[in-house]
Each structure stands twice: as C-alpha cells, then as structure tokens.
Design a protein around this motif. Sequence first.
Motif, PDB file in Angstrom:
ATOM      1  N   ARG B 390      12.203  63.264 -20.667  1.00  0.00           N
ATOM      2  CA  ARG B 390      12.703  64.628 -20.434  1.00  0.00           C
ATOM      3  C   ARG B 390      11.529  65.559 -20.110  1.00  0.00           C
ATOM      4  NH1 ARG B 390      15.473  64.976 -24.510  1.00  0.00           N
ATOM      5  NH2 ARG B 390      17.535  64.712 -23.600  1.00  0.00           N
ATOM      6  N   TRP B 394      10.621  67.364 -16.578  1.00  0.00           N
ATOM      7  CA  TRP B 394      10.462  68.828 -16.641  1.00  0.00           C
ATOM      8  C   TRP B 394       9.163  69.238 -15.935  1.00  0.00           C
ATOM      9  CZ3 TRP B 394      13.447  72.825 -18.389  1.00  0.00           C
ATOM     10  CH2 TRP B 394      12.811  74.063 -18.565  1.00  0.00           C
ATOM     11  N   LYS B 425      17.660  65.629 -14.411  1.00  0.00           N
ATOM     12  CA  LYS B 425      17.054  66.663 -13.568  1.00  0.00           C
ATOM     13  C   LYS B 425      17.420  66.440 -12.099  1.00  0.00           C
ATOM     14  CE  LYS B 425      14.749  69.507 -15.128  1.00  0.00           C
ATOM     15  NZ  LYS B 425      15.255  70.769 -15.748  1.00  0.00           N
ATOM     16  N   PHE B 597      16.417  72.597 -20.316  1.00  0.00           N
ATOM     17  CA  PHE B 597      15.681  71.459 -20.908  1.00  0.00           C
ATOM     18  C   PHE B 597      16.669  70.435 -21.471  1.00  0.00           C
ATOM     19  CE2 PHE B 597      12.823  69.607 -24.257  1.00  0.00           C
ATOM     20  CZ  PHE B 597      11.925  69.041 -23.370  1.00  0.00           C
ATOM     21  N   ILE B 627       8.671  75.278 -24.363  1.00  0.00           N
ATOM     22  CA  ILE B 627       9.603  75.685 -23.308  1.00  0.00           C
ATOM     23  C   ILE B 627       9.984  77.155 -23.486  1.00  0.00           C
ATOM     24  CG2 ILE B 627      11.944  75.296 -22.380  1.00  0.00           C
ATOM     25  CD1 ILE B 627      10.213  72.908 -21.897  1.00  0.00           C
TER      26      ILE B 627
END
Lengths: 201, 639
Positions: B390, B394, B425, B597, B627
């Motif tokens: 993840r 990102w 994503k 996220f 984040i």
Amino acid sequence: MSGFSDPYNLMVCGVGGQGNILISRMIGRILVDKGFRVTIGETFGAAQRGGSVFSSMRISRKRYYGPLVPKGKASLVLSLEPLETLRLLAEYGNQDVLTITNTHPIQPVGVLARRLDYPEQDRLNAAIMELSRRAWFVDVTEMALSLGAPIVANIILLGCLLGAGVLPIEPGDVEKEMRETFPPNKLELNIKALKAGIEAV
Amino acid sequence: MSGIVGYNQEQKVSKFLLGNEAIVRGALEAGVDYAAGYPGTPSSEIIERLAAEASERRVYVEWSTNEKVASEGCGAAATAGLASLAAMKNAGLSVALDFLTHFSLTGLGEQGGSMVVVVCDDPDAHSSGDETDSRWLARFAYAPLLEPTSVQEARDLTRYAFQLSRENKRCVMLRSYTRLSHASSIVDLGPLPALIAKQAHSDSSACLTPYLARGKHAQTLERLESIRGQFEESGFNSYRGPESPELLVVCSGSAYQCALEAVELLDLQERVGVLKIVTLWPFPHQLALKHLAQAGKVLALEEVDPFLENLLKEALNDAGLTDKQVLGKGSGHVPLFGEMTPDRALEALAAVFGLSYQPRAAHYSQAADRCVQELLISRGLTWCPGCPHRASFWALDRAIKAEGTDVYVTGDIGCYTLDVFPEGKCQMNLLHAMGSGLGLASGLGQLGPKNYDQPVISICGDSTFFHSSVPALINAIYNRSNLIHIVLDNDATAMTGFQAHPGVGYNALGQPTTKIDLESLCRSLGAQVEVADPFDLRGTAKTMRKLLQMKQGVRVLILRRPCELVRMKRQKNKPFRMEVDQSKCKGQECAICYSAFRCPALMVEAEGGKASIRDDACPGCGVCASICPFKAIVREEVA
C-alpha cells in the motif's frame, strides 16, 4: 437437538483473517469424534485479503457430502461480521435457518473509499432477523478487546454456538480439542474466551 | 503441523485431513523420496506439509525457483530410481510443460523410479488469473491422468499414481482442484513403509533423450494403450444407479458429489445412474460404452472444460454410435466456464427431466432479494493493514504526479496484483503470467523509435522475480531496453502463505541457506540499482522520481520491507500504538487517510466522517501518521 436435518449445513463466515477456518475445523474434528461424517470446504488465497470468506460444513449420519452447500440450504450460519451474515442468507438462507452473528461491523474498503455506505446497524439486524428462524446477536469483538486479545473473537463466537445449544457439542468437547491442538500458553485465554461466549447467549 | 500427516498408523487408522494433506499422506505411504514445487493456491500445502515430515520420513523436500526446475529435479530423482512428487497450480504446469513433454517420450528409465505430478486447478479462478483446465495438458504431455472425487480418493489415488508410474515407467499426473485441495474430511489411512536407506542409481540402460523422437513417440503410445487396458478394469471407477437408467450422468472430479446430491434432492434415484470416472486418460472407452449402451440419455458433468464430454463423444463416434447425444457443456445444460456446484448439477438435471426446482420458498427469496437491494454492499479485496505494498503504490502515485508524466505500468502475480481491483491504486495497465510484467516492459521499452514515449515501469515481488523475471531482466539489459523495474521485496512468497524463496536465506525446511542478494544480482547484470524502504514514503517517492528522470536504460528499484503478516509472526509486539486526535481530524473535509490511503484498519466515524483506528485490526505500522496533513494521526512508539 430437535430439527437436526441431515445433511446439516453449517456455514461459518466473516472477513479474511477473522479466523473462520480455525473454528470450523475445531467443530469438524469434534463432530467426527462423535461419529458424524463431516466435509468442510474453505476459501484461501486472494479472497482472504480483506474479502468475504466462509467455510461450509456438511454434517451427516449417512454419508460424506461434497464441500459446497446447495443454494438455499444452510442450516446454521455462524458469522463473525453482520454484513457477511446477510450475504450468506441472501444466497443460502431459508425459513428454517438459524443465525449467530457478531454485531461488530468491519467496513468494506469501498466504504473507506466513500463509494459505498455501510448499512445502519438496526436495519441490518432487522433484515437478519427477518431472514432467520431464530437469530442471536453478540458483540464478540468488543468482548475479545475487553479480554485484551482481539484474536480470540472467533473462540468467543464458538462459545456462543455452544450457549445456543443447537449442535451436539459440549464445552468439555471443545476444551479437550483445545488441549490437543493449542499451544499450552494459549490455553487459559482461549478457555476463558469460550466460557465468556457460552455465557453471552 | 508436523505429525498431522505422518503419524504412526498404530495410533489411529483415520484422520481428519485437508485434501492436500491427503495427497501428502498418499505420497508418504507410497514411499516418496523427493518432492519439489513452487507455491500457488490451491497447491501450496502439499510441499509445506511434506517439508514438515521431511526429516522423520527421510524425504528430500524443496521449494524450487519455479515449476520447471521442480519438475526437472523430480525427473532426475525418478531416473535415479527414486519416487518423486512435483506439486504446482494450473499456471505452474504451463511452466513445467516444456520439460514434461520431453520426459514423457523417454519415460523414467530402468531403475524402478516413479514420478507423480500433482496439479491443482482453480476453477472459477478464486485465487488465479485464469481457470485453465490442466487435463488437456496431461493428454498433450502423454501423461496418464487421475482425478479424485473426494478427500479419501486424494489419498488413495496418490498412492496408486506412484504404483502406476513405477510399473509403466511413465510420469503420472494427478489433477486436484480448489474444492478438493481445500476441502477437509476423514481419511482412512494405510501403513507407512519401513524406513530403509534407499540407493540412488545412475541410469545407463538407455540414452534418456527424446531425440530421434519418432520411435519413442510410437513406444509411448503403445504404453499408453496398455495403461488404457488397466483403466478399463480399474476399481476406482464406479457406477451407482438402476441397470437401465433414463439418464446416465458421467462425472469426474467434484462433479461426482454434486451429481449425487442433485439426484437426491430431485428424488431421481430410480431414474438416474451416476458413472464416476477417476482414471480419466487414457480414457477407458469400453467401460464408458458399456454404460452408455444401457442408458437413455447421457449427461457429462465436470469442471472446467468439456474434457470428459469430448472423450465420451469420441468413444461413441469411434464405436459408430453417432445417434446418441451427450448433453453437457456443448448442449448448453452446463456453462462452459466456472466451477461445478450442486446448483449447476441441479439445474442440468432439472432441465433434462423438465422439472422445476425451488431450493426455498418463493416468499423467502423475495424477502432476501429486497434485503440485498436495500442493504447489501460489496466487500472489495485490499491489502492487509500494514502491508508495505500500500505504501509502495502510494509513493509511486506521488512520484508520477510530481513528475507530471503519464507512465505505463506492467504488473505481475502476487499480493500487489490487488492494485488492479477497484480499491487498489489502479496503476497497473497490463497484467499477465508470472514474470511476464518485466518481459512486457522489455518489449514496450523498445518502442521509443515507434513513437511510444511513455516511461515504462514493471512491478513484481521478490519470489516472482526469482521465479521467472530474471531471464526478462537479462533480455532487457542485453537488448538495451528502457524501463524501470520495481521489486517489492517483502521477504516471502506472501500471497500463498509466506513460503521461502531464494532471497530469504532459509529453505523449505526452515534451514539456513545462501541468500541470493537481489541488488548484487541486478548490479552484476548491469542495471542501475536503488534500494528504498516503502514506509519512508517521501524518500521512496524521491528515488522513484530520480529514476524516472534518468529516462534511459534498465533501472531497478528494490522496495524492501517484510510483509506485515511475516513481521507479526516474528515479533509479537506492535511497533507503534496509533490513535486519531479527534480535535485535529478534519473528517469529511479531508478524509485522505481512509478514502485515498484506504488501510482497512482505519474506520469512518458516523459523525462528521472523522477517522478512527480499529484496535482489533491495526498492526501499528505507523505509516498513516505520515499521510495525515493535519498531524491528527498520532503514533506512539511501543516500548
């Protein structure tokens, strides 16, 4: 044990990682020791990554059945997440089905992404009740957190199943199974979790 | 899990086993000496459980770099007179096939060896990129094919497969499938053989090559004819039903249990006969014809392709019985895709007999449909809480946006494949087989002169890299392609259950071994290599930008951070205790943590859409704190 249909189709559902496989195998081994013929089907792999998962157990006195339950033929749904109870009932439910549900929601990633809305809890519970002959609701996640061990939520739910008295399984059977298969240092916590579940129903 | 499969038969004669464990038990009873495979759902537990029994049962067990090497190792052991087993999923069989098609022409030699290839198909593609039916490949590779219908038969047939292989000096294929490999039931066991020290021999009886293939081809076909004769008499095939049924259902694999249940639910026991064929190929056509002659109509049930159905049609055609129709996939009674279920069997039988089947009361179905309509939402797949992928995706997203360039991303097979699902994503544009991402990128990276000016990035995991990306990397460097290759090095074959691979430093048995150094390997080939920690989002994005700006050559970026589930197995404690400071969280107005996220340990609070953290799910990786633009997510180091 009235109304124990043959085959008896027990479905254990939840979200990947909640531990449905462990409790279905425990139930399976206990019932086998009692002379039942049991087949369990499970989902592994990709589906476990945050997805909906279930184990299906086919329990019979007569013969071995295949692992898949025909649509509309669940006898009992033991569920670690309320949305997943509804998902199983939609496909496998019928007017005689019993359900035991952990009321603690796990928001699907689509809810986090603001694409979907998680249904209101009251409406979700009402739907589960409408689609069950009898429905039990317990927040086993909250109970597990209060024991300081979220991992034992599934064992508390197994306790609820015993408390509901719908399967020919006694607490002693589960404790024996735990003693044979669990690491000794985990035994006390799990027996405590099991008892909490039995008392919660 | 040691001892689950290989305990002494004097203690107990039956045991509750997973289908894959039953296969392992059958192999141990047959005296397997050598086992190899590459992980892949639903096959992975076979090598895992064998590894757990390896030292006690004196079996050599390895995770191989890929299925071809696994099969070659097993072929070598069989040629040396030992009993070997190769295990893989359907996609893996395609990798192994190059060797197996050759090996089938020579046979196993004269040293009394045996070799069984267990291939686990995934009908419905629950955990696969396709639902390829491997049975065609058994025929293609001239390997006798067995398909069990139950967990018990998985044990029985594996044992028999070794005997068949040894007697015929041919590699034998056993086809499993998701609903067998991952079903559990009681299995009656046989004795384990005495542990004697077996001697490996070097085979000098004949030149074991397929060259001068014509003669060997003819011999192979002759041998297969003799195996067909054995299959005609095999006790594994059986018939259940009236002497002259109105309908004969011919089944293989999981379809057998589905057919029995459908017959039971429709109360057709007096009218329908069920023929189970377990020894599928070379097809026992006399056995089939004997039953076909007694029957009115014929229905074939199986998964996935009409393999059995076509064999029945061939048998009828060869016997000149062209007026008898075989119903099934060709006739539209069963779909041509997807797995066999009791419902599909019910529908097919109900259609043949013109019955209407209602699994539950109509009013219940109406109520269920209404609830689904009003309340049920889907549950998409996503990376686990704390997953380094993840963070990697990102950072990639940030780097691409900062560079203001369109990139073209080729993906690969592993947990990172979840990127292509709606809640990933969605950066991967092209995704195919194991290792194909880098091969595809190598091709795209050559298209500059054809006005293909998008930068090309390929992404694969560490295990996939060793499995089949290395030749593609060499190809790209050798041919001066232009691409960035990202290796998501999470220290395990994660998707299939954290198995070992050449980059982790230990083998299938958990023993320490040489750890192949990814960056030295790539550097030695001539690639520009960078290493970053994906949890350092800013640093990773910066490195990615640097590599994007280089524009030329083969650049490799290794993003190193163990799979969170692996980390949790190693260290019980969370690194950070996470909390959302509700006074700082902007809720709906921001929502970047959960809506962009999307770590599943985050939760949306009903009021104002503020974020909170699920204590039952958060592993404490701490990344979400970096984040949050308002520093509302607080991480506190756990002592």
